[in-house]
Every structure is written in C-alpha cells, then in structure tokens.
Scaffold this motif. Structure first.
Motif, PDB file in Angstrom:
ATOM      1  N   GLY A 215       0.993  -1.031   0.039  1.00 52.59           N
ATOM      2  CA  GLY A 215      -0.004   0.143   0.169  1.00 52.59           C
ATOM      3  C   GLY A 215       0.861   1.144  -0.086  1.00 52.59           C
ATOM      4  N   ARG A 216       1.871   1.269   0.789  1.00 49.65           N
ATOM      5  CA  ARG A 216       2.705   2.297   0.845  1.00 49.65           C
ATOM      6  C   ARG A 216       3.475   2.475  -0.502  1.00 49.65           C
ATOM      7  NH1 ARG A 216       3.496   0.653   6.282  1.00 49.65           N
ATOM      8  NH2 ARG A 216       5.168  -0.462   5.908  1.00 49.65           N
ATOM      9  N   ALA A 217       4.082   1.594  -1.089  1.00 50.65           N
ATOM     10  CA  ALA A 217       4.683   1.586  -2.081  1.00 50.65           C
ATOM     11  C   ALA A 217       3.984   2.118  -3.450  1.00 50.65           C
ATOM     12  CB  ALA A 217       5.165   0.400  -2.819  1.00 50.65           C
ATOM     13  N   LEU A 218       2.538   1.834  -3.250  1.00 45.37           N
ATOM     14  CA  LEU A 218       1.601   2.252  -4.375  1.00 45.37           C
ATOM     15  C   LEU A 218       1.441   3.595  -4.134  1.00 45.37           C
ATOM     16  CD1 LEU A 218      -0.291   1.579  -6.707  1.00 45.37           C
ATOM     17  CD2 LEU A 218      -2.197   0.842  -4.967  1.00 45.37           C
ATOM     18  N   GLN A 219       1.130   4.231  -2.996  1.00 42.99           N
ATOM     19  CA  GLN A 219       0.992   5.729  -2.559  1.00 42.99           C
ATOM     20  C   GLN A 219       1.963   6.235  -2.998  1.00 42.99           C
ATOM     21  OE1 GLN A 219       0.419   5.731   1.691  1.00 42.99           O
ATOM     22  NE2 GLN A 219      -1.771   5.493   1.663  1.00 42.99           N
ATOM     23  N   LYS A 220       3.433   5.928  -2.920  1.00 41.81           N
ATOM     24  CA  LYS A 220       4.551   6.645  -3.464  1.00 41.81           C
ATOM     25  C   LYS A 220       4.386   6.684  -4.879  1.00 41.81           C
ATOM     26  CE  LYS A 220       9.282   6.874  -3.000  1.00 41.81           C
ATOM     27  NZ  LYS A 220      10.763   6.035  -2.621  1.00 41.81           N
ATOM     28  N   ARG A 221       4.176   5.558  -5.701  1.00 41.52           N
ATOM     29  CA  ARG A 221       4.203   5.456  -7.144  1.00 41.52           C
ATOM     30  C   ARG A 221       3.242   6.569  -7.690  1.00 41.52           C
ATOM     31  NH1 ARG A 221       1.209   2.692 -11.019  1.00 41.52           N
ATOM     32  NH2 ARG A 221       0.430   1.023  -9.512  1.00 41.52           N
ATOM     33  N   LEU A 222       1.962   6.729  -7.070  1.00 43.75           N
ATOM     34  CA  LEU A 222       1.034   7.656  -7.435  1.00 43.75           C
ATOM     35  C   LEU A 222       0.834   8.917  -6.741  1.00 43.75           C
ATOM     36  CD1 LEU A 222      -2.114   5.023  -7.390  1.00 43.75           C
ATOM     37  CD2 LEU A 222      -0.843   5.689  -9.462  1.00 43.75           C
ATOM     38  N   GLY A 223       1.782   9.197  -6.071  1.00 41.02           N
ATOM     39  CA  GLY A 223       1.944  10.669  -5.280  1.00 41.02           C
ATOM     40  C   GLY A 223       0.740  10.740  -4.404  1.00 41.02           C
ATOM     41  N   LEU A 224       0.585   9.624  -3.597  1.00 39.78           N
ATOM     42  CA  LEU A 224      -0.595   9.905  -2.752  1.00 39.78           C
ATOM     43  C   LEU A 224      -0.321   9.882  -1.423  1.00 39.78           C
ATOM     44  CD1 LEU A 224      -3.369   7.636  -4.423  1.00 39.78           C
ATOM     45  CD2 LEU A 224      -2.874  10.254  -4.684  1.00 39.78           C
ATOM     46  N   ASN A 226       0.750  10.955   2.583  1.00 37.20           N
ATOM     47  CA  ASN A 226       0.391  11.719   3.108  1.00 37.20           C
ATOM     48  C   ASN A 226      -0.928  12.322   2.987  1.00 37.20           C
ATOM     49  OD1 ASN A 226       2.596  11.739   4.819  1.00 37.20           O
ATOM     50  ND2 ASN A 226       3.592  13.169   3.212  1.00 37.20           N
ATOM     51  N   LYS A 227      -1.826  11.467   2.029  1.00 38.57           N
ATOM     52  CA  LYS A 227      -3.068  11.791   1.603  1.00 38.57           C
ATOM     53  C   LYS A 227      -4.281  11.024   2.244  1.00 38.57           C
ATOM     54  CE  LYS A 227      -1.910  14.678  -1.981  1.00 38.57           C
ATOM     55  NZ  LYS A 227      -2.438  16.172  -2.119  1.00 38.57           N
ATOM     56  N   PHE A 228      -5.289  11.475   2.453  1.00 35.74           N
ATOM     57  CA  PHE A 228      -6.553  10.525   2.855  1.00 35.74           C
ATOM     58  C   PHE A 228      -7.316  10.270   1.474  1.00 35.74           C
ATOM     59  CE2 PHE A 228     -10.905   9.611   4.160  1.00 35.74           C
ATOM     60  CZ  PHE A 228     -10.669   9.043   5.502  1.00 35.74           C
ATOM     61  N   VAL A 229      -6.960   8.985   1.027  1.00 38.66           N
ATOM     62  CA  VAL A 229      -7.339   8.380   0.005  1.00 38.66           C
ATOM     63  C   VAL A 229      -8.415   7.623   0.014  1.00 38.66           C
ATOM     64  CG1 VAL A 229      -6.851   6.794  -1.888  1.00 38.66           C
ATOM     65  CG2 VAL A 229      -4.759   7.898  -0.574  1.00 38.66           C
ATOM     66  N   VAL A 230      -9.501   8.159  -1.057  1.00 39.78           N
ATOM     67  CA  VAL A 230     -10.714   7.690  -1.013  1.00 39.78           C
ATOM     68  C   VAL A 230     -10.865   6.926  -2.414  1.00 39.78           C
ATOM     69  CG1 VAL A 230     -13.275   8.127  -1.311  1.00 39.78           C
ATOM     70  CG2 VAL A 230     -11.733   9.760  -0.044  1.00 39.78           C
ATOM     71  N   ILE A 231     -11.007   5.664  -2.270  1.00 42.21           N
ATOM     72  CA  ILE A 231     -11.230   4.701  -3.670  1.00 42.21           C
ATOM     73  C   ILE A 231     -12.353   4.360  -4.182  1.00 42.21           C
ATOM     74  CG2 ILE A 231     -10.544   2.366  -2.279  1.00 42.21           C
ATOM     75  CD1 ILE A 231      -8.765   1.716  -4.497  1.00 42.21           C
ATOM     76  N   TYR A 232     -12.604   4.508  -5.255  1.00 41.78           N
ATOM     77  CA  TYR A 232     -13.700   3.612  -5.969  1.00 41.78           C
ATOM     78  C   TYR A 232     -12.959   2.650  -6.960  1.00 41.78           C
ATOM     79  CZ  TYR A 232     -17.319   1.885  -8.936  1.00 41.78           C
ATOM     80  OH  TYR A 232     -18.049   0.914  -9.544  1.00 41.78           O
ATOM     81  N   ALA A 233     -13.354   1.345  -6.539  1.00 40.93           N
ATOM     82  CA  ALA A 233     -12.802   0.276  -7.560  1.00 40.93           C
ATOM     83  C   ALA A 233     -13.894  -0.406  -8.200  1.00 40.93           C
ATOM     84  CB  ALA A 233     -11.791  -0.672  -6.580  1.00 40.93           C
ATOM     85  N   GLY A 234     -14.129  -0.603  -9.209  1.00 43.89           N
ATOM     86  CA  GLY A 234     -15.075  -1.570  -9.978  1.00 43.89           C
ATOM     87  C   GLY A 234     -15.434  -0.978 -11.236  1.00 43.89           C
ATOM     88  N   SER A 300      -5.286  -1.313   0.313  1.00 43.21           N
ATOM     89  CA  SER A 300      -4.347  -1.078   1.411  1.00 43.21           C
ATOM     90  C   SER A 300      -3.785   0.368   1.335  1.00 43.21           C
ATOM     91  CB  SER A 300      -3.205  -2.194   1.457  1.00 43.21           C
ATOM     92  OG  SER A 300      -3.412  -3.375   1.646  1.00 43.21           O
ATOM     93  N   ALA A 301      -3.653   0.880   0.146  1.00 43.57           N
ATOM     94  CA  ALA A 301      -3.274   2.263   0.054  1.00 43.57           C
ATOM     95  C   ALA A 301      -4.380   3.296   0.295  1.00 43.57           C
ATOM     96  CB  ALA A 301      -2.862   2.452  -1.410  1.00 43.57           C
ATOM     97  N   ALA A 302      -5.586   2.841   0.417  1.00 43.39           N
ATOM     98  CA  ALA A 302      -6.692   3.764   0.863  1.00 43.39           C
ATOM     99  C   ALA A 302      -7.139   3.813   2.211  1.00 43.39           C
ATOM    100  CB  ALA A 302      -7.882   3.181  -0.268  1.00 43.39           C
TER     101      ALA A 302
END
Length: 411
Positions: A215-224, A226-234, A300-302
């Motif tokens: 999750g942390r690696a994905l946040q870093k890759r997407l530049g997220l 220290n963000k509060f991440v709200v995900i919609y997946a589907g 896990s990144a959200a």
C-alpha cells in the motif's frame, strides 16, 4: 460430481461475476469434483477482444484445475442496444454449441449464473437435450434491473427476457440467490422455499488482506503520500451514479490532503474523465483496470472505499461484493446502498451509510472518517473480522458443494 458451469464472464476479466465464478469453481475442484466452465473470450467491459483470442471460435485451457472452454462472442466497444443483444446472443449460441459438442462426457449438474439472462437460455437448452439437472444462480433480478436502468427498452425484447426468466426458474432444481431481498422477491412470485437457496456474496480472505508495504509503495508511485485516499474500484457503469463522486470531489477540492482514486473501466468512464477535466479537479486520479491479485494493494493504500449505487428501489436488496473485498483488506466503506447492505454494514460496524446521489452527504461522510482516524481504523478491523466470520468465499464455495451434493446424491 461432474459439473458443467456456465458463466459468460470469467478471469482474466475483472469483476464480481468473474470472481464468484472462479472461486465457486475452485471450491468445487478443491472438494474433489470436476468442473467444466463455459465462458466468453476475454473482452469485458472494454468490448475489445485481445489479439491472442481473435479469429478463434473457442479455446480450451486449464485454469487452476477448472476445465475452461472460452467461446467467441460478438464484442464491441460501442454499447448500443443492438450491439448488446448481439453480444449476449452470440454467447448463448456459442455456449449451446460448446455444451452439446465440446463438453463431452456425463455431467451430474449444470450450474448457470445470471445475469446476463441469456446464460440461462443456453443452460435451458443444454439441460433439456442432455437431460442434466439445472441449478440457476440469480445475482441480479434481470430483466427487471435492465428495464429500470434503461438498458432494455424494446417491448419485444422485454417480453422475451421475461419469458426466459420464468422458463429458467421453472426448469431449475434450485434457484440460488445472493441476497435475502432477492429470495423474498422470487418467493413472493410463487416459487416455494424448498426451491430457493441463498449463498451470499463475500471476499476471498486469503487473497484480500491488508498489505501495508504494498500500500505504501503504491501511494508513493501515485504521489498519494500523506493523503486521505478515497477509492472507488470496480466497473464504471450506469448503476453506480459516479457523477455523485465527481461532485463530492468538487466540494472537497480545497481539502488538499483528500484525494479520490478511481480504479477500473466501463461505459461511463469517458464521461467521468470529461467531468473531472471540465471542473479542473486535481484531487482525482483515474487508474486503469488492474488484475484482481493487485487489488489488495490498492485497498491497502486507501483510507476508505466507496460503494455507491443510484437511488433506485431496485438496489434495496443489493449486497455488493466490493464491500467485502475492501473489508477483507481492513478498509472501511462508505456506502449509498440502502436496505440489506446498510443492515450488514451496521451489524459489522465497518463503515458509514449515506444517502444515495447526495454529494454533500458523501463529502460530509468522507470528512467525518478523515477527522476520526481512530474510529476509521477500528471500522477497518471490524470489516476484516466480519469477512472471516461470515462472508468468506471459502465458506460460500462449501455451501455450493453441499447444495449440489445433497440434491444429486438423492437422485
């Protein structure tokens, strides 16, 4: 037992139908049974058939012990009524051919999952010609839902679909539903309780787990970070009312530490991209669809997962599987699905319910979770606990094994 399983959608396509078919099939195989799956060549939801499958009428492969026959369909990225009918009917015809001539040998049962309802049409014909007991799974009340959503308007097509629905119900040894509301609706139509069974949606708790490092690696890759991440997946479809999410993102545009992450494809995605661009929103990231094994990293990144549906009576009985996938990864959910899903959410204490198609309420719910990190974390843990105790795919696959075995052994 030898089971002939019909599901138009199947991995590597991504979606709730594909996942349920795969995991139910794997559950049967693990229990010592043989499964032949008749599915389409991969194309959903883009409507584009990969080069590896073009020009083939069918392909037969082994997928984790499941004998998979993939058949050609008339796919198209343009989702008109004519193209949709060609898509569904081509699968039905090709599945009939596969069921009669490619899936040879003796089968103890046909298990067909709908929608699309035309899967049931194929199963009806195969069941009749080969005298194999039919078990019919209903994940959505089609054509009712298609009519309400405006996907099915032609009177002739509606009459045909309603006749086909009743024919499938009559032929089935058991009608398997995924929610209590569907069970009650079909029961109220005059089908007896001994013909109905419920095997709800859930999550693969082995695959879907909290993965902090990923999750942390994905946040870093997407530049997220220290963000509060709200995900919609589907799937980005008509039923979800994703315009509401865009409007909520607009309301929260000045909150630089809140970011929306859309993951997936679908017919309304171009419109969502256009809306976000027109509003000059920089707090939204649109990500392409990813293979299912990668999804735990995204959850896990959200910090919270959105489970939206439009405000329609049709969805009172919905119980979206994406809610359980998020919970399995300790990600709380913000849902707009009233009725059964709301009750399940309340029992699990794993998120918040908000009014559907209300962007102000969605923005307020997101802020409430962001401003209460301890409660948000606790909701995530509660979700994982609920999946392990009540909503695991493993337990549901065992229910299917027991259901089929009990009936077939009595014959």
């Amino acid at each position: 037992m030898n089971i002939l399983y019909l599901s138009q959608y199947f991995p590597p396509e991504v979606g709730a139908t594909q996942t349920r078919a795969y995991e139910m099939g794997r559950g049967l195989v693990r229990a010592g049974h043989n499964v032949t799956m008749i599915a389409e060549v991969p194309n959903h939801p883009s409507g584009i058939i990969p080069p590896a499958y073009k020009g083939k009428l069918y392909e037969r492969t082994d997928v984790d012990g499941i004998d998979v026959i993939r058949v050609w369909v008339k796919a198209s990225p343009v989702k008109t009524f004519r193209n949709r009918m060609a898509f569904y009917l081509s699968y039905m015809l090709m599945a009939i051919v596969a069921g009669l001539f490619l899936a040879r040998g003796k089968y103890d049962a046909i298990y067909a999952t709908s929608p699309p309802l035309f899967v049931g049409g194929a199963a009806l014909i195969i069941s009749s010609f080969r005298r194999i007991p039919l078990f019919f799974e209903v994940r959505d009340l089609w054509p009712e839902s298609a009519i309400i959503l405006g996907e099915l308007r032609n009177p002739g097509a509606i009459a045909l679909a309603e006749w086909l629905e009743k024919a499938c119900y009559r032929r089935a040894r058991k009608i398997v539903v995924v929610t209590k509301a569907m069970y009650n609706k079909i029961f109220d139509r005059g089908y007896p309780s001994d013909k109905l069974a419920m095997i709800p949606n859930g999550a693969n708790a082995e695959l879907f787990q909290f993965q902090p490092e990923a999750g942390r690696a994905l946040q870093k890759r997407l530049g997220l970070q220290n963000k509060f991440v709200v995900i919609y997946a589907g799937i980005h479809g008509l039923a979800q009312g994703l315009e509401t999410v865009i409007k909520a993102a607009t309301i929260l545009a000045d909150k630089r530490d809140i970011h929306f992450l859309f993951v997936g494809e679908g017919p309304v995605k171009p419109r969502m991209l256009k809306l976000a661009s027109e509003r000059h929103l920089t707090n939204i990231t649109f990500h392409v669809e990813v293979p299912r094994p990668q999804m735990p990293a995204f959850f896990s990144a959200a910090n919270v997962a959105l489970v939206p549906l439009r405000r329609l009576d049709l969805f009172q009985g919905a119980l979206p599987s994406k809610m359980f996938d998020a919970w399995a990864c300790q990600c709380p959910t913000l849902i707009t699905v009233d009725g059964e899903a709301r009750q399940v959410l309340a029992e699990a204490e794993a998120g918040l319910f908000i009014e559907a198609e209300n962007p102000e309420a969605m923005a307020e719910g997101i802020l409430r979770l962001k401003n209460n990190p301890t409660a948000c974390h606790r909701m995530g843990l509660n979700g994982r606990k609920a999946v392990l105790e009540r909503y695991s795919r493993e337990a549901q696959a065992k229910q299917l094994v027991d259901l089929l075995s009990n009936i077939i052994e009595k014959d």
